[in-house]
Design a protein around this motif. Sequence first.
Motif, PDB file in Angstrom:
ATOM      1  N   PHE A 127      13.430  -4.728  -6.907  1.00 41.64           N
ATOM      2  CA  PHE A 127      11.978  -4.737  -6.784  1.00 41.64           C
ATOM      3  C   PHE A 127      11.571  -4.041  -5.488  1.00 41.64           C
ATOM      4  N   GLU A 128      10.744  -2.992  -5.659  1.00 43.00           N
ATOM      5  CA  GLU A 128      10.361  -2.151  -4.526  1.00 43.00           C
ATOM      6  C   GLU A 128       9.024  -2.578  -3.931  1.00 43.00           C
ATOM      7  N   ASN A 129       8.958  -2.540  -2.618  1.00 47.08           N
ATOM      8  CA  ASN A 129       7.718  -2.841  -1.894  1.00 47.08           C
ATOM      9  C   ASN A 129       6.759  -1.656  -1.916  1.00 47.08           C
ATOM     10  N   LEU A 130       5.471  -1.977  -1.965  1.00 46.57           N
ATOM     11  CA  LEU A 130       4.413  -0.977  -1.826  1.00 46.57           C
ATOM     12  C   LEU A 130       3.346  -1.497  -0.882  1.00 46.57           C
ATOM     13  N   PRO A 131       2.466  -0.642  -0.391  1.00 46.17           N
ATOM     14  CA  PRO A 131       1.435  -1.109   0.547  1.00 46.17           C
ATOM     15  C   PRO A 131       0.218  -1.747  -0.112  1.00 46.17           C
TER      16      PRO A 131
END
Length: 316
Positions: free
Chosen positions: A157-161
């Motif tokens: 799971f990738e982080n985004l702003p």
Amino acid sequence: MIGFSFVPKNGEEKKFFKIYEALEKEGVTGIETIIGDHVPLESYEKYPIKGVHLLYYPTWLEFWKEEREKVREDFYNDEGVLNYYRSLKKNILLETFKKQFEDAKKIGAKYLVFHVSHVRPKDIFTFDYDYTSMEVLDETSKIVNEVFKGEGPLLLFENLPWPGLTLKDYGLTKYFFEKIKYENKGFLLDLSHMICTEKNINNFQDADRYILKKIKELRELGKFVYGVHINAIDFINYSEKDFSDEIESWEKGDRKEKFKIEWKHMKKLDPHKIYKGNLKSILNVLPNLKYINLELNFSSIDNLEEVVREQLNYVK
């Protein structure tokens, strides 16, 4: 594994493998790709694919929750909705991700990347949201738990702003991770996305310190960071700009014109430049890191090798 992002295209296969053969000597061992219908699935089997970045809908929450009026605000009419989602029914999201999951397994992917985020088109200019990270996390977990079942590649799971998984809040991160039933799971830390969550970063030294601080604040969850996207932004405080002119042009445009304005804006917010900070200090505090992927912008396949080589200088 050290790899780089690349999407196969017709006519580029021979040139790609010439470049890849040269980069293998520098320690590159695979690529991360996106599966699309622009080339047959069988074409992907020729490539050294280690990771698959699953398709991403930046705007999906209102469609998923069947909030018709908000969907119309963003896409105007059924034609706009169909062009974006390929259906008027919410289950298209489940169907799309299920197919991506199966296709990724068919081509032998070792890991998958899933964006946990949502932002409505106008909000990328205003940074004013009528939805919370908790809401995005809850609804994302419903989709993930319905789609990813049984055995399969490592799901990162990738982080985004935007609202969703930013990896900045330990409590929210743990809450989301524990809601996911798929056992083979972890996180992927995207460096530029992390930098974009803090306005007071003016150089790579600031970026190094900030990223290290956020990794430390993840506490025991840091051991589940199995992947990293290496990239950077321009330190020009672009997000502090007054976007009144862009918003005015955006509001006057049709859907196609709006998309062009949105795309141009996003490329300035997150241009995927070379990360020239102290990468070793970041990579060394991730005890179980398995996949390092250079997710960089390149102007053409002819520019690809140059960009990857430059970034590798900061990785080694």
